[in-house]
Design a protein around this motif. Structure first.
Motif, PDB file in Angstrom:
ATOM      1  N   GLY A  19       0.949  -1.217   0.125  1.00  0.00           N
ATOM      2  CA  GLY A  19      -0.145   0.095  -0.162  1.00  0.00           C
ATOM      3  C   GLY A  19       0.848   1.403   0.102  1.00  0.00           C
ATOM      4  N   THR A  20       0.151   2.217  -0.525  1.00  0.00           N
ATOM      5  CA  THR A  20       0.785   3.671  -0.491  1.00  0.00           C
ATOM      6  C   THR A  20      -0.288   4.585  -0.019  1.00  0.00           C
ATOM      7  N   ALA A  21      -0.001   5.270   1.081  1.00  0.00           N
ATOM      8  CA  ALA A  21      -0.923   6.323   1.609  1.00  0.00           C
ATOM      9  C   ALA A  21      -0.666   7.588   0.849  1.00  0.00           C
ATOM     10  N   THR A  22      -1.819   8.291   0.505  1.00  0.00           N
ATOM     11  CA  THR A  22      -1.805   9.591  -0.055  1.00  0.00           C
ATOM     12  C   THR A  22      -2.281  10.651   0.869  1.00  0.00           C
ATOM     13  N   GLY A  23      -2.470  10.523   2.176  1.00  0.00           N
ATOM     14  CA  GLY A  23      -2.671  11.309   3.164  1.00  0.00           C
ATOM     15  C   GLY A  23      -2.414  10.586   4.494  1.00  0.00           C
ATOM     16  N   ASP A  24      -2.334  11.331   5.718  1.00  0.00           N
ATOM     17  CA  ASP A  24      -1.920  10.684   7.013  1.00  0.00           C
ATOM     18  C   ASP A  24      -3.008   9.883   7.359  1.00  0.00           C
ATOM     19  N   SER A  25      -2.418   8.482   7.810  1.00  0.00           N
ATOM     20  CA  SER A  25      -3.447   7.463   7.924  1.00  0.00           C
ATOM     21  C   SER A  25      -3.158   6.724   9.409  1.00  0.00           C
ATOM     22  N   THR A  26      -4.136   6.011   9.784  1.00  0.00           N
ATOM     23  CA  THR A  26      -3.924   4.820  10.863  1.00  0.00           C
ATOM     24  C   THR A  26      -4.066   3.632  10.478  1.00  0.00           C
ATOM     25  N   VAL A  27      -3.299   2.728  10.805  1.00  0.00           N
ATOM     26  CA  VAL A  27      -3.685   1.240  10.328  1.00  0.00           C
ATOM     27  C   VAL A  27      -3.269   0.279  11.486  1.00  0.00           C
ATOM     28  N   THR A  28      -3.675  -0.980  11.262  1.00  0.00           N
ATOM     29  CA  THR A  28      -3.366  -2.071  12.117  1.00  0.00           C
ATOM     30  C   THR A  28      -2.808  -3.091  11.131  1.00  0.00           C
ATOM     31  N   LEU A  29      -1.291  -3.405  11.536  1.00  0.00           N
ATOM     32  CA  LEU A  29      -0.646  -4.396  10.996  1.00  0.00           C
ATOM     33  C   LEU A  29      -1.114  -5.685  11.528  1.00  0.00           C
ATOM     34  N   GLY A  30      -1.570  -6.632  10.890  1.00  0.00           N
ATOM     35  CA  GLY A  30      -1.949  -8.073  11.702  1.00  0.00           C
ATOM     36  C   GLY A  30      -1.010  -9.217  11.260  1.00  0.00           C
ATOM     37  N   GLN A  31       0.043  -9.038  10.473  1.00  0.00           N
ATOM     38  CA  GLN A  31       1.233  -9.722   9.931  1.00  0.00           C
ATOM     39  C   GLN A  31       2.466  -8.818  10.202  1.00  0.00           C
ATOM     40  N   THR A  32       3.742  -9.532  10.197  1.00  0.00           N
ATOM     41  CA  THR A  32       4.888  -8.931  10.072  1.00  0.00           C
ATOM     42  C   THR A  32       5.083  -8.579   8.383  1.00  0.00           C
TER      43      THR A  32
END
Length: 68
Positions: A19-32
């Motif tokens: 993925g590439t973010a185009t604006g400030d983002s908050t995500v949860t990474l479920g894997q390494t």
């Protein structure tokens, strides 16, 4: 989270982006994931929650990844 795993030659496993973010983002990474799989342009910050790899990383296009 593994930082800096950029391929040095075509003989190594390439880094496939997720993925590439185009604006400030908050995500949860479920894997390494490798830092090279996530990107954002300069001035964009991605804040991620992950089980491992806490820290601040500069992304390939100049954005920032903060892993908490």
């Amino acid at each position: 989270m593994r930082a800096g795993r950029q391929p040095q030659s075509f003989w190594q496993r390439p880094c496939f982006g997720i993925g590439t973010a185009t604006g400030d983002s908050t995500v949860t990474l479920g894997q390494t994931v490798d830092v090279c799989q996530i990107d954002a342009p300069a001035g964009v910050t991605i804040t991620a929650v992950a089980a491992d790899g806490q820290g601040t990383y500069t992304l390939a296009s100049g954005g920032t990844l903060i892993v908490e």
